[in-house]
Scaffold this motif. Structure first.
Motif, PDB file in Angstrom:
ATOM      1  N   MET A   1      49.674  48.423  40.088  1.00 37.16           N
ATOM      2  CA  MET A   1      49.369  49.316  38.973  1.00 37.16           C
ATOM      3  C   MET A   1      50.647  49.618  38.213  1.00 37.16           C
ATOM      4  O   MET A   1      51.681  49.924  38.796  1.00 37.16           O
ATOM      5  N   SER A   2      50.575  49.511  36.894  1.00 34.52           N
ATOM      6  CA  SER A   2      51.747  49.742  36.053  1.00 34.52           C
ATOM      7  C   SER A   2      51.435  50.805  35.013  1.00 34.52           C
ATOM      8  O   SER A   2      50.309  50.904  34.525  1.00 34.52           O
ATOM      9  N   LEU A   3      52.449  51.587  34.667  1.00 30.57           N
ATOM     10  CA  LEU A   3      52.314  52.676  33.702  1.00 30.57           C
ATOM     11  C   LEU A   3      53.239  52.411  32.537  1.00 30.57           C
ATOM     12  O   LEU A   3      54.435  52.138  32.732  1.00 30.57           O
TER      13      LEU A   3
ATOM     14  N   ASP B   1      38.616  55.218  30.002  1.00 23.92           N
ATOM     15  CA  ASP B   1      38.682  53.798  30.318  1.00 23.92           C
ATOM     16  C   ASP B   1      38.775  52.975  29.043  1.00 23.92           C
ATOM     17  O   ASP B   1      37.999  53.158  28.101  1.00 23.92           O
ATOM     18  N   ILE B   2      39.732  52.071  28.997  1.00 22.58           N
ATOM     19  CA  ILE B   2      39.880  51.166  27.864  1.00 22.58           C
ATOM     20  C   ILE B   2      39.035  49.918  28.049  1.00 22.58           C
ATOM     21  O   ILE B   2      38.548  49.336  27.101  1.00 22.58           O
ATOM     22  N   GLY B   3      38.836  49.532  29.283  1.00 22.65           N
ATOM     23  CA  GLY B   3      38.180  48.270  29.581  1.00 22.65           C
ATOM     24  C   GLY B   3      39.169  47.287  30.155  1.00 22.65           C
ATOM     25  O   GLY B   3      40.398  47.443  30.017  1.00 22.65           O
ATOM     26  N   GLU B   4      38.654  46.258  30.821  1.00 24.19           N
ATOM     27  CA  GLU B   4      39.504  45.232  31.420  1.00 24.19           C
ATOM     28  C   GLU B   4      40.489  45.826  32.424  1.00 24.19           C
ATOM     29  O   GLU B   4      41.627  45.354  32.559  1.00 24.19           O
ATOM     30  N   GLY B   5      40.088  46.884  33.116  1.00 20.46           N
ATOM     31  CA  GLY B   5      40.929  47.444  34.166  1.00 20.46           C
ATOM     32  C   GLY B   5      42.087  48.277  33.678  1.00 20.46           C
ATOM     33  O   GLY B   5      43.065  48.468  34.417  1.00 20.46           O
ATOM     34  N   SER B   6      42.016  48.821  32.456  1.00 22.13           N
ATOM     35  CA  SER B   6      43.085  49.657  31.906  1.00 22.13           C
ATOM     36  C   SER B   6      42.539  51.021  31.520  1.00 22.13           C
ATOM     37  O   SER B   6      41.368  51.152  31.172  1.00 22.13           O
ATOM     38  N   VAL B   7      43.415  52.021  31.577  1.00 23.12           N
ATOM     39  CA  VAL B   7      43.039  53.403  31.285  1.00 23.12           C
ATOM     40  C   VAL B   7      44.066  54.002  30.335  1.00 23.12           C
ATOM     41  O   VAL B   7      45.272  53.763  30.485  1.00 23.12           O
ATOM     42  N   LEU B   8      43.590  54.742  29.353  1.00 19.79           N
ATOM     43  CA  LEU B   8      44.457  55.494  28.446  1.00 19.79           C
ATOM     44  C   LEU B   8      44.574  56.917  28.976  1.00 19.79           C
ATOM     45  O   LEU B   8      43.569  57.611  29.137  1.00 19.79           O
TER      46      LEU B   8
ATOM     47  N   TYR C   1      49.859  57.250  27.647  1.00 19.65           N
ATOM     48  CA  TYR C   1      50.279  56.182  28.556  1.00 19.65           C
ATOM     49  C   TYR C   1      49.118  55.201  28.737  1.00 19.65           C
ATOM     50  O   TYR C   1      47.947  55.588  28.650  1.00 19.65           O
ATOM     51  N   ILE C   2      49.472  53.958  29.018  1.00 13.17           N
ATOM     52  CA  ILE C   2      48.498  52.944  29.399  1.00 13.17           C
ATOM     53  C   ILE C   2      48.706  52.650  30.884  1.00 13.17           C
ATOM     54  O   ILE C   2      49.797  52.247  31.299  1.00 13.17           O
TER      55      ILE C   2
ATOM     56  N   ILE D   1      44.365  44.674  23.329  1.00 15.79           N
ATOM     57  CA  ILE D   1      44.131  45.936  24.024  1.00 15.79           C
ATOM     58  C   ILE D   1      44.007  47.044  22.990  1.00 15.79           C
ATOM     59  O   ILE D   1      44.829  47.180  22.109  1.00 15.79           O
ATOM     60  N   CYS D   2      42.940  47.802  23.114  1.00 13.37           N
ATOM     61  CA  CYS D   2      42.695  48.932  22.251  1.00 13.37           C
ATOM     62  C   CYS D   2      42.399  50.149  23.108  1.00 13.37           C
ATOM     63  O   CYS D   2      42.455  50.062  24.320  1.00 13.37           O
ATOM     64  N   SER D   3      42.092  51.271  22.466  1.00 14.89           N
ATOM     65  CA  SER D   3      41.850  52.456  23.276  1.00 14.89           C
ATOM     66  C   SER D   3      41.047  53.505  22.561  1.00 14.89           C
ATOM     67  O   SER D   3      40.813  53.412  21.376  1.00 14.89           O
ATOM     68  N   GLN D   4      40.659  54.555  23.333  1.00 10.97           N
ATOM     69  CA  GLN D   4      39.832  55.642  22.794  1.00 10.97           C
ATOM     70  C   GLN D   4      39.709  56.775  23.787  1.00 10.97           C
ATOM     71  O   GLN D   4      39.829  56.551  24.967  1.00 10.97           O
ATOM     72  N   THR D   5      39.437  58.031  23.348  1.00  9.69           N
ATOM     73  CA  THR D   5      39.377  59.177  24.253  1.00  9.69           C
ATOM     74  C   THR D   5      38.442  60.278  23.821  1.00  9.69           C
ATOM     75  O   THR D   5      37.872  60.234  22.768  1.00  9.69           O
ATOM     76  N   LEU D   6      38.338  61.338  24.606  1.00 10.54           N
ATOM     77  CA  LEU D   6      37.487  62.504  24.312  1.00 10.54           C
ATOM     78  C   LEU D   6      38.297  63.622  23.657  1.00 10.54           C
ATOM     79  O   LEU D   6      39.486  63.662  23.803  1.00 10.54           O
ATOM     80  N   THR D   7      37.669  64.622  23.019  1.00 12.12           N
ATOM     81  CA  THR D   7      38.425  65.654  22.316  1.00 12.12           C
ATOM     82  C   THR D   7      37.842  67.041  22.458  1.00 12.12           C
ATOM     83  O   THR D   7      36.730  67.258  22.073  1.00 12.12           O
ATOM     84  N   GLU D   8      38.626  67.952  22.966  1.00 15.07           N
ATOM     85  CA  GLU D   8      38.195  69.359  22.931  1.00 15.07           C
ATOM     86  C   GLU D   8      39.377  70.253  23.203  1.00 15.07           C
ATOM     87  O   GLU D   8      40.325  69.874  23.859  1.00 15.07           O
ATOM     88  N   ASP D   9      39.342  71.462  22.686  1.00 10.54           N
ATOM     89  CA  ASP D   9      40.346  72.453  22.994  1.00 10.54           C
ATOM     90  C   ASP D   9      40.129  72.950  24.410  1.00 10.54           C
ATOM     91  O   ASP D   9      39.025  73.303  24.787  1.00 10.54           O
TER      92      ASP D   9
END
Length: 528
Positions: free
Chosen positions: A1-3, A321-328, A346-347, A365-373
């Motif tokens: 696993m790499s960061l 989850d970004i997909g292909e075993g990667s996480v944002l 971080y990826i 590789i692309c990415s996406q996330t959730l949003t809230e205060d």
């Protein structure tokens, strides 16, 4: 696993805890921004592109026959398709919070109908449901199971607001766990059925669910009623015969006490679980591998990456989850930053080094996330994303909105997107209208130095009033780099308006002459 550290370029304030990811064949789209969408991207959906360790956001569009989709935080997401290898699949979106903190009970189906290097177009449809429709909620999960050639969606868990009859002024927006019902949704007929299982006694939210064939495994989660993170591992098995469906639940050993964790798929039978919290004030820095083989599940601990000091000492973290075993992954930025909502990203790559190299050569590789205060509700449970995208495929369909790529100019080569000065901050991918006169291009002004060159008005710190006056007046303007003592900033002179003389009336009455008595006597004798 790499960061790996990723730098976000502008608009990073949209990436807050609570966002979601839609992965279409390696193209990952961000959904669920903080606040209502702006004019620059009215859909609230962005293509997230990570190149050279930089994260960029490009607006996406909806087709003309799409319904309105508000930005929803903490919804339940899953892929809907005939099979895992099909190129034609869609995403199901249920529930979530709107920017007004209202909860949604609607269910949407999103598909990517057109994709190109310049424009990505989605089609969104709202599904009408009948029967035991799930109440509005957030922090829950939805999965698709297949049995006997049929498929249904399964909704479980989440939180909702206290019923109106039980609300008080002091606790108007307080939340409670949803009842532990299991909902089966048949999209073909649009009907919902709820099931009460004796093994599920307490409501759960922000748990992890992994589906394979006709079985769903539910791991972790937080219960508000007991303020606990149950280490139980639930196995839901759904049978779809010709008659009524059958739902059974089994409690398995080997669970994990965690909430708000993220799951990414690394192979057909393996998933990696990262992030989350093991208590209200302690993050969970341990990673696990979930192995699904036949009808068995095994959760084992695996080596964790070398977390940075910032990650170890931060109070909250979030990701997807970004997909292909990667996480944002994201953590809050320092308070001394100019942008209070800015975060560090971080990826985390969970695959082996050799597998990562193969993926980088074949996919972007692309990415996406959730949003809230964090202040909207519980500080930890409302900070993570709870869905995963194991595989990402997309399908090509004829463009429905008559967009012709050849008819559109390449804006990256036109003069509006140049680097006008050393301090230029205008980027075609992240630009947002600054002046009221701007629509889809930044306002520019000509610098009269030498042969002249164009600069962005926003980069020159010009107010809107000054920009309008300079555009109307016949004066020379010099940019911040060329203004000096001899060539000062030319400000338009105040125009002196001449006073207009009132127009003379066309007809004027003559002054009345007074007739004397002698003249009256003469006239009398004359006419007599």
């Amino acid at each position: 696993m790499s960061l790996q550290v990723i730098s976000a370029i502008s608009n990073s304030s949209l990436l807050q805890p609570g966002f979601s990811l839609l992965n279409f064949n390696g193209r990952v789209f961000f959904f669920g921004q903080k606040g209502w969408p702006k004019r620059s991207c009215p859909t609230g959906v962005f293509l997230l592109d990570i190149k050279q360790n930089e994260l960029k956001m490009k607006p996406a569009f909806f087709s003309k026959d799409s319904c309105y989709l508000p930005p929803l935080r903490y919804p339940a997401l899953c892929k809907l398709g005939d099979n895992a290898e099909s190129d034609e699949y869609q995403y199901i979106i249920h529930g979530g919070k709107t920017p007004n903190n209202d909860l949604s009970d609607k269910i949407y189906v999103m598909s990517l109908v057109s994709k190109s290097s310049k424009k990505n177009t989605f089609k969104c449809i709202e599904k009408d449901l009948g029967g035991d429709v799930p109440e509005a909620r957030y922090g829950h999960t939805i999965n698709v199971v297949r049995s006997r050639g049929k498929s249904v969606s399964v909704i479980f868990g989440g939180r909702t607001y206290t019923p109106l009859a039980q609300r008080t002024t002091e606790k108007w927006n307080s939340v409670v766990d949803c009842l532990p019902f299991v909902f089966l949704i048949d999209f073909e007929f649009g009907c919902c059925t709820s099931y009460i299982l004796p093994e599920l006694q307490d409501g759960l939210a922000f748990h992890v669910s992994v589906a394979k064939n006709d079985t769903i495994y539910i791991l972790g989660g937080h219960s508000l009623q007991n303020n606990t993170r149950s280490p139980s591992l639930y196995k839901l098995k759904i049978d779809l015969p010709l008659g009524s469906p059958s739902v059974t639940c089994t409690i398995l050993p080997g669970g994990i006490s965690v909430s708000s964790a993220i799951v990414t798929q690394t192979s057909d039978t393996e998933f990696v679980l990262v992030g989350g919290y093991q208590s209200d004030n302690q993050k969970r820095l341990v990673c696990n591998t979930i192995v699904l083989e036949d009808s068995k599940v095994e959760v084992v601990e695996r080596a964790s990456p070398d977390w940075t000091p910032d990650i170890k000492h931060c109070r909250i973290w979030f990701g997807c989850d970004i997909g292909e075993g990667s996480v944002l992954l994201g953590i809050p930025g320092a308070n001394k930053q100019l942008i209070s909502d800015a975060n560090y990203f971080y990826i985390l790559r969970c695959k082996e080094a050799e597998e990562d190299k193969e993926e980088e050569m074949s996919a972007q590789i692309c990415s996406q996330t959730l949003t809230e205060d964090p202040g909207d509700s519980t500080p930890f449970e409302d900070s993570e994303e709870f869905c995963f995208s194991a595989e990402a495929n997309s399908f090509d369909v004829d463009d429905t909105d008559t967009y012709n790529e050849d008819d559109e100019e390449n804006e990256s080569e036109t003069g509006y997107w140049i680097t006008c000065s050393a301090s230029c901050s205008i980027d075609i991918n992240t630009w947002v209208p600054f002046y009221s006169t701007e629509l889809n291009k930044p306002a520019m002004i000509l610098c009269s130095s030498g042969t002249g060159h164009w600069v962005h008005a926003q980069c020159m710190d010009l107010s809107e009033t000054m920009l309008l006056r300079l555009s109307e007046a016949n004066v020379k303007y010099f940019c911040n780099e060329h203004v000096d003592l001899n060539k000062g900033l030319q400000t338009p002179q105040k125009v002196v308006h001449q006073k207009k003389q009132p127009m003379k009336p066309l007809r004027r009455k003559a002054a009345m002459k007074i007739t004397t008595p002698a003249k009256k006597s003469f006239l009398r004798r004359l006419f007599e």
